[in-house]
Design a protein around this motif. Structure first.
Motif, short mmCIF file in Angstrom:
data_model
loop_
_atom_site.label_atom_id
_atom_site.label_comp_id
_atom_site.label_asym_id
_atom_site.label_seq_id
_atom_site.Cartn_x
_atom_site.Cartn_y
_atom_site.Cartn_z
N GLY A 183 -6.70 -9.70 4.66
CA GLY A 183 -6.10 -8.68 5.49
C GLY A 183 -7.20 -7.79 6.04
N MET A 184 -7.10 -7.41 7.31
CA MET A 184 -8.16 -6.63 7.97
C MET A 184 -7.55 -5.52 8.81
SD MET A 184 -10.20 -10.02 9.15
CE MET A 184 -8.59 -10.80 9.20
N GLN A 185 -8.16 -4.35 8.73
CA GLN A 185 -7.83 -3.27 9.65
C GLN A 185 -8.78 -3.41 10.84
OE1 GLN A 185 -8.17 -0.34 6.28
NE2 GLN A 185 -6.55 0.69 7.43
N PHE B 101 -18.81 -15.41 6.43
CA PHE B 101 -17.58 -14.86 7.01
C PHE B 101 -17.75 -13.38 7.33
CE2 PHE B 101 -13.53 -12.65 6.26
CZ PHE B 101 -12.74 -13.25 7.21
N LEU B 102 -18.25 -12.61 6.35
CA LEU B 102 -18.36 -11.16 6.53
C LEU B 102 -19.40 -10.81 7.60
CD1 LEU B 102 -18.25 -10.07 2.78
CD2 LEU B 102 -16.40 -9.98 4.46
N PRO C 290 0.84 -1.21 0.00
CA PRO C 290 0.00 0.00 0.00
C PRO C 290 0.87 1.26 0.00
CG PRO C 290 0.02 -1.02 2.17
CD PRO C 290 0.72 -1.98 1.25
N ARG C 291 0.33 2.38 -0.46
CA ARG C 291 1.11 3.62 -0.57
C ARG C 291 1.43 4.19 0.81
NH1 ARG C 291 -1.60 7.62 -4.78
NH2 ARG C 291 0.33 8.75 -4.27
N LYS C 292 0.53 4.01 1.76
CA LYS C 292 0.76 4.52 3.11
C LYS C 292 0.74 3.36 4.11
CE LYS C 292 -1.33 9.08 2.33
NZ LYS C 292 -2.37 10.03 2.80
N HIS C 293 1.51 3.50 5.16
CA HIS C 293 1.55 2.47 6.19
C HIS C 293 0.26 2.45 6.99
CE1 HIS C 293 2.91 -0.01 9.51
NE2 HIS C 293 2.46 0.93 10.33
N PHE C 294 -0.23 1.25 7.29
CA PHE C 294 -1.35 1.10 8.23
C PHE C 294 -1.23 -0.27 8.87
CE2 PHE C 294 -2.90 -0.34 4.08
CZ PHE C 294 -3.45 -1.57 4.38
N ASP C 295 -1.82 -0.39 10.06
CA ASP C 295 -1.79 -1.66 10.77
C ASP C 295 -2.80 -2.61 10.15
OD1 ASP C 295 0.18 -0.95 12.56
OD2 ASP C 295 -1.25 0.01 13.93
N GLU C 296 -2.38 -3.86 9.98
CA GLU C 296 -3.21 -4.84 9.30
C GLU C 296 -3.00 -6.20 9.94
OE1 GLU C 296 -3.96 -5.55 4.60
OE2 GLU C 296 -1.88 -5.81 5.25
N ALA D 181 -18.83 -4.53 12.24
CA ALA D 181 -19.08 -3.59 11.15
C ALA D 181 -17.94 -2.60 10.95
CB ALA D 181 -20.38 -2.85 11.39
N ASP D 182 -17.13 -2.34 11.99
CA ASP D 182 -16.07 -1.34 11.86
C ASP D 182 -14.72 -1.95 11.46
OD1 ASP D 182 -15.83 -2.63 14.27
OD2 ASP D 182 -15.30 -0.84 15.43
N TRP D 183 -14.70 -3.25 11.11
CA TRP D 183 -13.48 -3.85 10.57
C TRP D 183 -13.45 -3.60 9.06
CZ3 TRP D 183 -12.02 -9.29 12.82
CH2 TRP D 183 -11.99 -9.22 14.23
N ASN D 184 -12.28 -3.20 8.55
CA ASN D 184 -12.15 -2.94 7.11
C ASN D 184 -11.32 -4.04 6.46
OD1 ASN D 184 -12.26 -1.37 4.64
ND2 ASN D 184 -10.09 -0.95 4.99
#
Length: 512
Positions: free
Chosen positions: A476-478, A448-449, A425-431, A454-457
């Motif tokens: 992968g999930m945020q 599964f979904l 990804p272009r920017k760092h994020f926790d995953e 609801a607030d997991w991306n």
């Protein structure tokens, strides 16, 4: 020294094998020499061709022999089984030949090709549940309601006797020196029958069980001295995907078998290719299991000039699986190394890298620009079997200043990373990253979904179908910080098998 009770059990089992009624439905299958493989491995290797049975597996033997022991009253009410595999087809054909009604309860995730094969042989198919346990429970309900007789796939002495006729044929067809017989193991019906007959007549011949390393219920039972239930069972070799060895098979075989060997997915795939090259037969993964074990036995013991027989137990494979099997054969033969290599991000780096590895075939090369300083490449390199050549390649690269990570045995790399594009990804994020096995049925993804807050991306998703009952999925999930410690509680509720991969080097190097 076997005690009297064990000796009596052995004699009774052999007597039942000699009296088994199988040839009204099954055929006597040939033993094929594996000429190419024999020359390569310096041993005489023979393949017992149970893939040539009318239902393309040995299961017709046990199913028919069990039905032949039923009373007329039992036959009149019909028979039933819970099965998603070869037992279902064997029982369907046996029932059709005897004019008996057969009901087969199959999980809803059973591939359509197997459902249609059972129906084509005259049985009624009932689809129920997403797992074998649910199908079995429904079969019990139908037994209580209709009075059907349950025909077990392996945990029954008459079924074992039917399967034991495989050994009877082997000893009759090959009367010369024979050092070992390699038998695929699921619930244990086949190895119990083979071990009983062989050890009674030719105790000098080794009987060696072979299991997939992620469903090794016999090996676990032998180590514990009693039957145990595996917490999880791998499904790649689905014909032997059993969590607990059968009670009757274990009682017969535990003191008769000489060893149990486990093999991995890559080794099974390589054995599928070996069987094809020598016989032009396309074995199912569980059918090639015994040959994979035979090859490992030679590797571990240094056996030379021995006569070794393996049982190709079946050929009921989905055509869609062949692509995945072909991908893994070179790894199974240890003829390919999968490496993550860091090279400078500047013109000429790839050429210099290729010059370093020398005159070797590059089987795969994946790369995506990430930053101005360094590039991580995912590369496959052809090597000589045995492992020494792979280590030599890695050592040479490191001596030349290249950081190297060996991914040859990394499931995430082989199942997903090599097929993924897009890079980081272009920017760092926790995953949080997990690998799953989803049942191949409508609604599996929605299930599964639905279980995720609801607030997991969803930040990464890769799915591959291998023509099996389960698909491989990388997710992968945020996840909000408050949920970090409870992630796997949500997954446990869903009921799918999963593995955490957030710290896997293949993911960290190519996707994080």
């Amino acid at each position: 020294m076997r005690d009297c009770q064990d000796t009596r059990m052995l004699e009774d089992t052999v007597k039942k094998i000699l009296q088994a009624r199988v040839y009204e439905a099954a055929c006597e299958t040939p033993i094929s020499p594996a000429s190419f493989l024999s020359r390569r491995l310096n041993n005489r290797i023979l393949i017992k061709r149970e893939d040539l049975q009318p239902v393309y597996s040995f299961k017709i033997r046990g199913a028919y022999n069990k039905m032949a022991q039923l009373s007329e009253a039992q036959k009149a009410k019909g028979v039933i089984a819970a099965s998603a595999g070869n037992h279902a087809q064997g029982l369907a054909m046996a029932a059709k030949l005897m004019g008996v009604k057969a009901v087969i309860v199959m999980p809803r995730i059973t591939p359509d090709i197997k459902v249609q094969a059972v129906r084509a042989r005259g049985a009624k198919v009932v689809l129920r549940g997403d797992a074998f346990s649910e199908a079995l429970e429904h079969a019990r309900e139908l037994i209580a309601e209709h009075g059907y007789t349950y025909i077990p796939p392996f945990d029954d002495i008459d079924v074992i006797a039917g399967q034991g006729t495989v050994a009877m044929e082997i000893l009759r067809q090959h009367s010369g020196p024979l050092d070992a017989i390699f038998v695929p193991v699921g619930g244990g019906g086949l190895i119990a029958g083979v071990a009983a007959y062989v050890k009674y007549l030719r105790p000098d011949i080794k009987v060696i069980g072979v299991e997939a390393e992620d469903s090794a219920c016999l090996k676990a039972a032998m180590a514990a001295g009693e039957r145990v239930t595996l917490d999880q069972v791998g499904v790649f070799a689905e014909g032997v995907a059993v969590a607990q060895i059968g009670e009757v098979p274990f009682a017969i075989a535990r003191d008769l078998i000489d060893d149990v060997i486990t093999v991995n997915t890559d080794e099974i795939c390589a054995a599928v290719k070996d069987i094809f090259e020598d016989t032009r037969a396309v074995s199912e993964t569980s059918g090639a299991l015994s040959l994979a074990g035979l090859k490992k036995y030679i590797q571990q013991t240094g056996a030379k000039d021995e006569t070794l027989v393996c049982i190709n137990s079946g050929a009921n494979t989905n055509f869609d699986r062949l692509q995945h099997i072909a991908e893994r054969t070179e790894l199974g033969e240890q003829r390919e190394a999968i490496l993550a290599v860091e090279i400078p991000e500047r013109p000429g780096s790839f050429k210099k890298f290729c010059k370093t590895i020398g005159k070797r075939m590059v089987t795969e090369f994946n790369y995506r620009y990430a930053d101005t300083e360094h590039a991580h490449i995912f590369v496959g390199v052809q090597v000589k079997p045995g492992g020494d050549d792979r280590r030599a390649v890695i050592d040479k690269l490191r001596e030349s200043g290249y950081p190297v990570e060996d991914l040859t045995d990394n499931e995430l790399a082989k199942l997903h990373i090599r097929h993924l594009g897009g890079g980081r990804p272009r920017k760092h994020f926790d995953e949080e990253v997990y690998r799953f096995e989803f049942p191949e049925r409508p609604g599996a993804l929605m299930n599964f979904l639905t279980h995720l807050p609801a607030d997991w991306n969803i930040s990464l998703f890769h799915y591959r179908n291998h023509g099996a009952a389960y698909g491989r999925v990388l997710v992968g999930m945020q996840v909000p910080n408050g949920d970090r410690t409870h992630v796997e509680e949500y997954f446990d509720d869903i009921g799918y098998r999963y593995w955490k991969e957030s710290e896997n080097p293949a993911y960290r190097l190519f996707m994080a």
